[in-house]
Design a protein around this motif. Structure first.
Motif, short mmCIF file in Angstrom:
data_model
loop_
_atom_site.label_atom_id
_atom_site.label_comp_id
_atom_site.label_asym_id
_atom_site.label_seq_id
_atom_site.Cartn_x
_atom_site.Cartn_y
_atom_site.Cartn_z
N PHE A 55 0.83 -1.20 0.00
CA PHE A 55 0.00 0.00 0.00
C PHE A 55 0.87 1.26 0.00
CE2 PHE A 55 -2.43 3.20 2.50
CZ PHE A 55 -3.32 3.53 1.50
N HIS A 56 1.90 1.29 0.82
CA HIS A 56 2.74 2.48 0.88
C HIS A 56 3.58 2.67 -0.38
CE1 HIS A 56 1.92 4.26 4.78
NE2 HIS A 56 1.55 3.03 5.11
N ASN A 57 4.00 1.59 -1.00
CA ASN A 57 4.70 1.72 -2.29
C ASN A 57 3.76 2.29 -3.35
OD1 ASN A 57 7.13 0.75 -1.35
ND2 ASN A 57 6.70 -1.36 -1.95
N THR A 58 2.51 1.85 -3.34
CA THR A 58 1.54 2.39 -4.28
C THR A 58 1.30 3.87 -4.02
OG1 THR A 58 0.47 0.23 -4.44
CG2 THR A 58 -0.80 2.12 -5.19
N LEU A 59 1.20 4.25 -2.76
CA LEU A 59 1.02 5.68 -2.44
C LEU A 59 2.19 6.52 -2.91
CD1 LEU A 59 -0.53 5.74 1.15
CD2 LEU A 59 -1.65 6.15 -1.04
N GLU A 60 3.41 5.99 -2.77
CA GLU A 60 4.58 6.73 -3.21
C GLU A 60 4.55 7.00 -4.71
OE1 GLU A 60 7.88 4.38 -1.98
OE2 GLU A 60 7.59 4.83 0.15
N ASN A 61 4.02 6.07 -5.47
CA ASN A 61 3.99 6.21 -6.92
C ASN A 61 2.72 6.87 -7.43
OD1 ASN A 61 6.51 4.94 -7.26
ND2 ASN A 61 5.54 2.95 -7.02
N SER A 62 1.70 6.98 -6.60
CA SER A 62 0.40 7.47 -7.06
C SER A 62 0.44 8.91 -7.54
CB SER A 62 -0.64 7.34 -5.95
OG SER A 62 -0.95 6.01 -5.73
N ALA A 63 1.15 9.77 -6.83
CA ALA A 63 1.16 11.19 -7.21
C ALA A 63 1.69 11.36 -8.64
CB ALA A 63 1.99 11.99 -6.22
N LEU A 64 2.82 10.76 -8.94
CA LEU A 64 3.38 10.87 -10.28
C LEU A 64 2.48 10.20 -11.31
CD1 LEU A 64 5.69 11.75 -12.10
CD2 LEU A 64 6.80 9.59 -11.59
N PHE A 65 1.93 9.04 -10.98
CA PHE A 65 1.07 8.31 -11.90
C PHE A 65 -0.18 9.12 -12.25
CE2 PHE A 65 -2.26 5.08 -12.67
CZ PHE A 65 -1.69 4.46 -13.77
N ILE A 66 -0.83 9.67 -11.23
CA ILE A 66 -2.06 10.42 -11.48
C ILE A 66 -1.76 11.72 -12.23
CG2 ILE A 66 -3.92 11.68 -10.32
CD1 ILE A 66 -3.92 9.43 -8.23
N ARG A 67 -0.67 12.40 -11.88
CA ARG A 67 -0.30 13.61 -12.63
C ARG A 67 -0.02 13.29 -14.10
NH1 ARG A 67 4.29 15.64 -9.17
NH2 ARG A 67 3.34 15.01 -7.25
N THR A 68 0.61 12.17 -14.36
CA THR A 68 0.89 11.77 -15.74
C THR A 68 -0.40 11.51 -16.50
OG1 THR A 68 2.96 10.78 -15.02
CG2 THR A 68 2.13 10.11 -17.16
N ILE A 69 -1.34 10.85 -15.86
CA ILE A 69 -2.63 10.59 -16.50
C ILE A 69 -3.35 11.90 -16.82
CG2 ILE A 69 -4.96 9.68 -16.10
CD1 ILE A 69 -3.67 7.41 -14.54
#
Length: 104
Positions: A55-69
């Motif tokens: 879960f915490h690894n996903t949170l770390e990557n979520s900001a960049l992933f969502i901004r890219t989308i």
């Protein structure tokens, strides 16, 4: 199938995955656990440890992933629906920031 529909579906599934990971990390606690702290005796063989780290690894990557989308939606799909979607995202961000400031 429309490309925009596929992108929205993939984003929706990503958010569902994030919710499921949060639920697993939250509810797979060991007895007498302190909220927000993982027992030091847990290791990679523990389901609680793995759920928490995933879960915490996903949170770390979520900001960049969502901004890219969102950036891709802005560049490649200039539809009025995209603007309303971004207005909704902005409204949600404002609400989350406002609530966060009130709780602080």
């Amino acid at each position: 199938m429309d490309l925009a529909y596929s992108a929205y579906t993939a984003f929706y599934l990503y958010l569902v995955m994030l919710l499921v990971q949060w639920m697993l990390a939250t509810f797979s606690k060991v007895p007498n656990a302190i909220s927000g702290k993982i027992d030091d005796s847990l290791s990679h063989g523990s389901f609680v440890f793995r759920a928490h780290r995933t879960f915490h690894n996903t949170l770390e990557n979520s900001a960049l992933f969502i901004r890219t989308i969102l950036f891709a939606f802005i560049l490649n799909y200039p539809s009025p629906r995209s603007y309303f979607f971004l207005i909704g995202v902005l409204a949600n961000l404002v609400i989350l920031v406002t609530l966060g400031l009130r709780l602080a």
